[in-house]
Design a protein around this motif. Structure first.
Motif, PDB file in Angstrom:
ATOM      1  N   GLY A 135     -39.770-108.734  79.562  1.00 19.65           N
ATOM      2  CA  GLY A 135     -38.670-109.106  78.734  1.00 19.65           C
ATOM      3  C   GLY A 135     -37.288-107.651  79.263  1.00 19.65           C
ATOM      4  O   GLY A 135     -35.849-107.830  79.744  1.00 19.65           O
ATOM      5  N   GLY A 136     -38.066-106.152  79.252  1.00 19.12           N
ATOM      6  CA  GLY A 136     -37.248-105.994  79.698  1.00 19.12           C
ATOM      7  C   GLY A 136     -36.702-104.991  81.253  1.00 19.12           C
ATOM      8  O   GLY A 136     -35.948-104.425  81.304  1.00 19.12           O
ATOM      9  N   ALA A 137     -37.878-105.665  82.031  1.00 17.51           N
ATOM     10  CA  ALA A 137     -37.762-105.515  83.229  1.00 17.51           C
ATOM     11  C   ALA A 137     -36.521-106.977  83.967  1.00 17.51           C
ATOM     12  O   ALA A 137     -36.135-106.865  84.286  1.00 17.51           O
ATOM     13  CB  ALA A 137     -39.151-106.232  83.721  1.00 17.51           C
ATOM     14  N   ILE A 138     -36.142-107.675  83.305  1.00 16.48           N
ATOM     15  CA  ILE A 138     -35.599-108.920  83.265  1.00 16.48           C
ATOM     16  C   ILE A 138     -34.783-107.967  83.169  1.00 16.48           C
ATOM     17  O   ILE A 138     -33.321-108.373  84.189  1.00 16.48           O
ATOM     18  CB  ILE A 138     -35.628-110.534  81.983  1.00 16.48           C
ATOM     19  N   ALA A 178     -42.229 -97.873  87.820  1.00 22.10           N
ATOM     20  CA  ALA A 178     -42.580 -95.952  87.598  1.00 22.10           C
ATOM     21  C   ALA A 178     -41.780 -95.255  87.063  1.00 22.10           C
ATOM     22  O   ALA A 178     -42.686 -94.231  86.635  1.00 22.10           O
ATOM     23  CB  ALA A 178     -41.987 -95.507  89.207  1.00 22.10           C
ATOM     24  N   VAL A 179     -41.025 -95.974  85.967  1.00 22.87           N
ATOM     25  CA  VAL A 179     -40.805 -95.452  85.200  1.00 22.87           C
ATOM     26  C   VAL A 179     -41.014 -95.658  83.734  1.00 22.87           C
ATOM     27  O   VAL A 179     -40.261 -95.903  82.106  1.00 22.87           O
ATOM     28  CB  VAL A 179     -38.861 -94.815  85.979  1.00 22.87           C
ATOM     29  N   GLY A 180     -41.986 -96.642  84.170  1.00 24.37           N
ATOM     30  CA  GLY A 180     -41.386 -97.480  82.239  1.00 24.37           C
ATOM     31  C   GLY A 180     -42.652 -97.828  82.028  1.00 24.37           C
ATOM     32  O   GLY A 180     -42.803 -98.352  81.113  1.00 24.37           O
ATOM     33  N   TRP A 181     -43.338 -97.089  82.605  1.00 23.24           N
ATOM     34  CA  TRP A 181     -45.518 -97.008  82.258  1.00 23.24           C
ATOM     35  C   TRP A 181     -45.577 -96.308  81.059  1.00 23.24           C
ATOM     36  O   TRP A 181     -46.474 -96.417  80.254  1.00 23.24           O
ATOM     37  CB  TRP A 181     -46.051 -96.747  83.297  1.00 23.24           C
ATOM     38  N   THR A 182     -44.501 -95.122  81.162  1.00 24.85           N
ATOM     39  CA  THR A 182     -44.796 -94.482  79.626  1.00 24.85           C
ATOM     40  C   THR A 182     -44.856 -94.932  78.832  1.00 24.85           C
ATOM     41  O   THR A 182     -46.265 -94.336  77.573  1.00 24.85           O
ATOM     42  CB  THR A 182     -43.816 -92.862  79.801  1.00 24.85           C
ATOM     43  N   GLY A 183     -44.413 -95.381  78.042  1.00 25.92           N
ATOM     44  CA  GLY A 183     -44.032 -96.593  76.732  1.00 25.92           C
ATOM     45  C   GLY A 183     -45.256 -97.141  76.764  1.00 25.92           C
ATOM     46  O   GLY A 183     -46.601 -96.928  75.252  1.00 25.92           O
ATOM     47  N   LEU A 241     -31.432 -96.571  89.469  1.00 26.58           N
ATOM     48  CA  LEU A 241     -29.682 -96.742  89.795  1.00 26.58           C
ATOM     49  C   LEU A 241     -30.088 -95.819  90.504  1.00 26.58           C
ATOM     50  O   LEU A 241     -29.975 -96.184  92.150  1.00 26.58           O
ATOM     51  CB  LEU A 241     -29.294 -96.324  89.302  1.00 26.58           C
ATOM     52  N   CYS A 242     -30.520 -94.741  90.524  1.00 26.12           N
ATOM     53  CA  CYS A 242     -31.140 -93.491  92.275  1.00 26.12           C
ATOM     54  C   CYS A 242     -31.827 -93.854  93.039  1.00 26.12           C
ATOM     55  O   CYS A 242     -31.542 -94.024  94.319  1.00 26.12           O
ATOM     56  CB  CYS A 242     -31.590 -91.970  91.456  1.00 26.12           C
ATOM     57  N   ALA A 243     -33.240 -94.090  91.818  1.00 25.88           N
ATOM     58  CA  ALA A 243     -33.801 -94.833  93.772  1.00 25.88           C
ATOM     59  C   ALA A 243     -33.275 -95.604  94.302  1.00 25.88           C
ATOM     60  O   ALA A 243     -33.960 -95.826  95.357  1.00 25.88           O
ATOM     61  CB  ALA A 243     -35.412 -95.557  93.230  1.00 25.88           C
ATOM     62  N   VAL A 274     -42.137 -85.430  81.043  1.00 22.23           N
ATOM     63  CA  VAL A 274     -41.558 -84.957  81.687  1.00 22.23           C
ATOM     64  C   VAL A 274     -40.768 -86.399  82.350  1.00 22.23           C
ATOM     65  O   VAL A 274     -39.829 -86.050  82.615  1.00 22.23           O
ATOM     66  CB  VAL A 274     -42.412 -84.636  82.821  1.00 22.23           C
ATOM     67  N   VAL A 275     -41.362 -87.186  82.808  1.00 20.48           N
ATOM     68  CA  VAL A 275     -41.147 -88.687  83.226  1.00 20.48           C
ATOM     69  C   VAL A 275     -40.108 -89.384  81.485  1.00 20.48           C
ATOM     70  O   VAL A 275     -38.622 -89.685  81.846  1.00 20.48           O
ATOM     71  CB  VAL A 275     -41.943 -89.581  83.057  1.00 20.48           C
ATOM     72  N   LEU A 276     -40.483 -88.742  80.233  1.00 18.12           N
ATOM     73  CA  LEU A 276     -40.139 -89.075  79.643  1.00 18.12           C
ATOM     74  C   LEU A 276     -38.269 -88.568  79.167  1.00 18.12           C
ATOM     75  O   LEU A 276     -36.919 -89.339  78.688  1.00 18.12           O
ATOM     76  CB  LEU A 276     -40.652 -89.210  78.197  1.00 18.12           C
ATOM     77  N   CYS A 277     -37.997 -87.905  79.874  1.00 15.44           N
ATOM     78  CA  CYS A 277     -37.150 -86.409  79.390  1.00 15.44           C
ATOM     79  C   CYS A 277     -35.820 -87.319  80.416  1.00 15.44           C
ATOM     80  O   CYS A 277     -34.844 -87.100  80.697  1.00 15.44           O
ATOM     81  CB  CYS A 277     -37.295 -85.162  80.379  1.00 15.44           C
ATOM     82  N   PHE A 278     -36.503 -87.505  81.842  1.00 17.83           N
ATOM     83  CA  PHE A 278     -34.882 -88.854  83.166  1.00 17.83           C
ATOM     84  C   PHE A 278     -35.038 -89.822  81.678  1.00 17.83           C
ATOM     85  O   PHE A 278     -35.168 -90.287  81.837  1.00 17.83           O
ATOM     86  CB  PHE A 278     -35.412 -88.297  83.539  1.00 17.83           C
ATOM     87  N   PRO A 279     -33.080 -90.414  82.378  1.00 17.53           N
ATOM     88  CA  PRO A 279     -33.072 -91.413  81.941  1.00 17.53           C
ATOM     89  C   PRO A 279     -34.153 -92.457  82.498  1.00 17.53           C
ATOM     90  O   PRO A 279     -33.081 -92.215  83.800  1.00 17.53           O
ATOM     91  CB  PRO A 279     -31.453 -91.255  81.507  1.00 17.53           C
ATOM     92  N   ALA A 280     -34.127 -93.702  82.040  1.00 17.66           N
ATOM     93  CA  ALA A 280     -34.810 -94.548  82.656  1.00 17.66           C
ATOM     94  C   ALA A 280     -34.006 -95.275  83.820  1.00 17.66           C
ATOM     95  O   ALA A 280     -34.129 -95.176  84.698  1.00 17.66           O
ATOM     96  CB  ALA A 280     -36.265 -95.622  82.049  1.00 17.66           C
ATOM     97  N   PHE A 281     -33.131 -95.503  83.136  1.00 18.90           N
ATOM     98  CA  PHE A 281     -32.373 -96.321  84.274  1.00 18.90           C
ATOM     99  C   PHE A 281     -31.649 -95.807  85.016  1.00 18.90           C
ATOM    100  O   PHE A 281     -31.588 -95.985  86.382  1.00 18.90           O
ATOM    101  CB  PHE A 281     -31.226 -97.248  83.493  1.00 18.90           C
ATOM    102  N   PHE A 282     -30.900 -94.375  84.530  1.00 18.76           N
ATOM    103  CA  PHE A 282     -30.615 -92.776  85.916  1.00 18.76           C
ATOM    104  C   PHE A 282     -31.414 -93.560  87.282  1.00 18.76           C
ATOM    105  O   PHE A 282     -30.872 -93.863  88.019  1.00 18.76           O
ATOM    106  CB  PHE A 282     -30.172 -92.420  84.738  1.00 18.76           C
TER     107      PHE A 282
END
Length: 534
Positions: free
Chosen positions: A445-448, A387-392, A364-366, A353-361
């Motif tokens: 690296g992705g978080a930076i 909160a949005v990057g732990w799924t991988g 931005l909303c949060a 479910v979390v992967l269904c939503f664009p992480a960067f979007f």
């Protein structure tokens, strides 16, 4: 330790690992030591402040009334009351040196007799302060030469921890062969944390001053200086100098000024800078090649100073977000892979479910909906990225936990009746940490990159606090390329370094080359666990 030493040797044997660690080490040291490299506050200041005693005289009665208010109220904040009392004592001490201690005997006695929830003692302090203020009318206050350390007084607990961390990490690395691995980590991490805690508890609050205030006071003669020592770059990250707005790097020909103060060469030849450029104490001469090595921005702020301070934000957010999301992903993935059944089904569907939503979007909303007065922007960025990057990480650890759960020593532990939680924490999770460690490097690296993108869009840390992405966003276009090329290059280097480290970690932990990686916790270890539990 032998099982850990082999992957570490394979890791450090790779050139990309060493290159990535060197890049990260240099960037981290520069960011951690930014207060000592670029600052508008001097290390040491020996000067007579002609206005300090007069300001203390004007503030004496208001401070006494404020202090009495905090001590009179039964529901007062004790820490705030102590801060007010310390400020009042400091003013009294300063006035006693300037006008003589005999004028403040009554006031000192009243301050010593001040008690919480005692209106009488609070009123006595106010009355004594007013009497002292009347007695000082017409008295000439003599300035006194004082030795102060403004830069150190402005350091907070976070600054102290960052400054000490490279030193203790170097000590742990140098003595790694003489110390156990866990002791070396303790040497690297415990002293900075203890020092930061002591500063937070016992040290006074950092002195907040307007950018460049001390240098302006020196230039205007308010401070009669006997000795002063500034940082190598005597400019703060928020110190403005409108006379040098958008000035190119001073080692280039385009930044040269003629005797009339006009640009001598380049596309702005003959133009007069907006406002008169001001050379403040501690700074290099106006035409010195090293005055602004990377130029200035729209407000005349030194780009190099802002880059050094901006690295603290970008690197800290990247590391903290990667650490948090790796922790969440590791726990969720290990639980899903080891427990299986309905737990695996629920957690796997949650990941999908979390992967269904664009992480960067989602980020931005949060961030757009977060109130900076409630949650500081850097903390909000870290929480949202995690909160949005732990799924991988969770999917990688789940797959590894499924594999480890079928190994012989884990099956033996189940058959011997060990508790599932103990098997998970002692046998499954340590063997499933390989993918989590690799994912941590990529996540950092992705978080930076995400933080830099948010700052570029104006949703990161608020001005004047700099970050690398924010610096790139402040200078868009080729007219002022010097202001965004350097921070953009540092974002690229930081992300590249984390990717190199992650790739090297994946190679070192590759099952095809890791000898015996699947049997780290063998049957002998399980038997020892059974004996301990028995």
């Amino acid at each position: 330790m032998a099982e850990l030493a082999r992957p570490l040797r394979r890791f450090f044997a790779q050139r990309r690992a060493r290159a990535g660690l060197w890049i990260l080490g240099i960037l981290t040291v520069l960011a951690a030591w930014a207060p000592f490299l670029a600052n508008d506050k001097p290390f040491l200041l020996v000067a007579a402040d002609h206005g300090a005693a007069e300001r203390a005289r004007m503030e004496l009665v208001p401070l006494a009334e404020s202090c009495a208010h905090w001590f009179r109220d039964s529901a007062t904040d004790q820490r705030q009351a102590e801060r007010e009392l310390a400020a009042l004592r400091e003013r009294v001490d300063r006035l006693a040196l300037a006008a003589g201690p005999e004028r403040f005997v009554w006031l000192r006695s009243a301050i010593d007799g001040l008690r919480p929830n005692d209106p009488a003692s609070a009123d006595a302090v106010v009355a004594a302060a007013r009497a002292a203020r009347i007695e000082l009318e017409g008295v000439t206050l003599a300035p006194r030469v004082e030795r102060t350390f403004p830069l150190f007084a402005a350091l907070g607990p976070f600054d102290v921890a960052l400054v000490l961390l490279p030193l203790t990490a170097l000590a742990g690395w140098l003595f790694r062969r003489r110390l156990r691995f866990s002791v070396a980590w303790a040497v690297a991490l415990v002293p900075p944390l203890v020092a930061a805690l002591l500063v937070a508890i016992f040290a006074p609050a950092p002195q907040l001053q307007a950018p460049g205030a001390i240098k302006i006071d020196i230039a205007r003669g308010k401070l009669q200086v006997e000795r002063v020592m500034f940082a190598p770059i005597a400019m703060g990250y928020a110190e403005t100098n409108l006379g040098e707005a958008w000035r190119p790097p001073t080692w280039t020909a385009h930044a040269a000024l003629d005797v009339d103060g006009r640009y001598a060469t380049g596309p702005r030849a003959g133009a007069i800078p907006a406002g008169k450029p001001e050379v403040r104490p501690g700074e290099r001469a106006l035409d010195h090649p090293a005055r602004h090595l990377l130029g200035t921005d729209a407000l005349g702020r030194d780009v190099l100073a802002r880059i050094l301070w901006g690295g603290r934000v970008s690197l800290a957010i990247g590391f903290a977000a990667a650490l948090l999301l790796s922790l969440i992903g590791t726990l969720v993935g290990a639980a899903a892979g080891f427990l299986g059944g309905w737990v695996d089904a629920v957690l796997s569907r949650t990941i999908e479910v979390v992967l269904c939503f664009p992480a960067f979007f989602l980020v931005l909303c949060a961030i757009a909906w977060t109130d900076p007065d409630v949650v500081p922007v850097p903390v909000a960025v870290v929480l949202v990225i995690a909160a949005v990057g732990w799924t991988g990480t969770a999917r990688l650890v789940r797959a590894e936990a499924l594999r480890v759960a079928s190994l012989e020593h884990v099956l033996a532990a189940r058959a011997l009746g060990l508790a599932p939680l103990r098997i998970l924490l002692r046998h499954v999770l340590p063997n499933a940490m390989g993918p989590a460690l690799v994912a941590f490097g990529f996540a950092a690296g992705g978080a930076i990159a995400v933080e830099s993108s948010l700052a570029f869009l104006g949703l990161g840390v608020q001005v004047p606090v700099p970050s690398w992405g924010g610096l790139v966003g402040e200078a868009r276009g080729m007219d002022h390329a010097w202001a965004w090329i350097a921070p953009g290059a540092l974002v690229f280097l930081a992300v590249l370094a984390w990717i190199l480290v992650a790739e090297a970690a994946r190679e070192a932990l590759e099952p095809r080359t890791a000898e015996g990686a699947e049997t780290v916790h063998d049957a002998a270890h399980v038997a020892a666990e059974v004996q301990v539990s028995a």
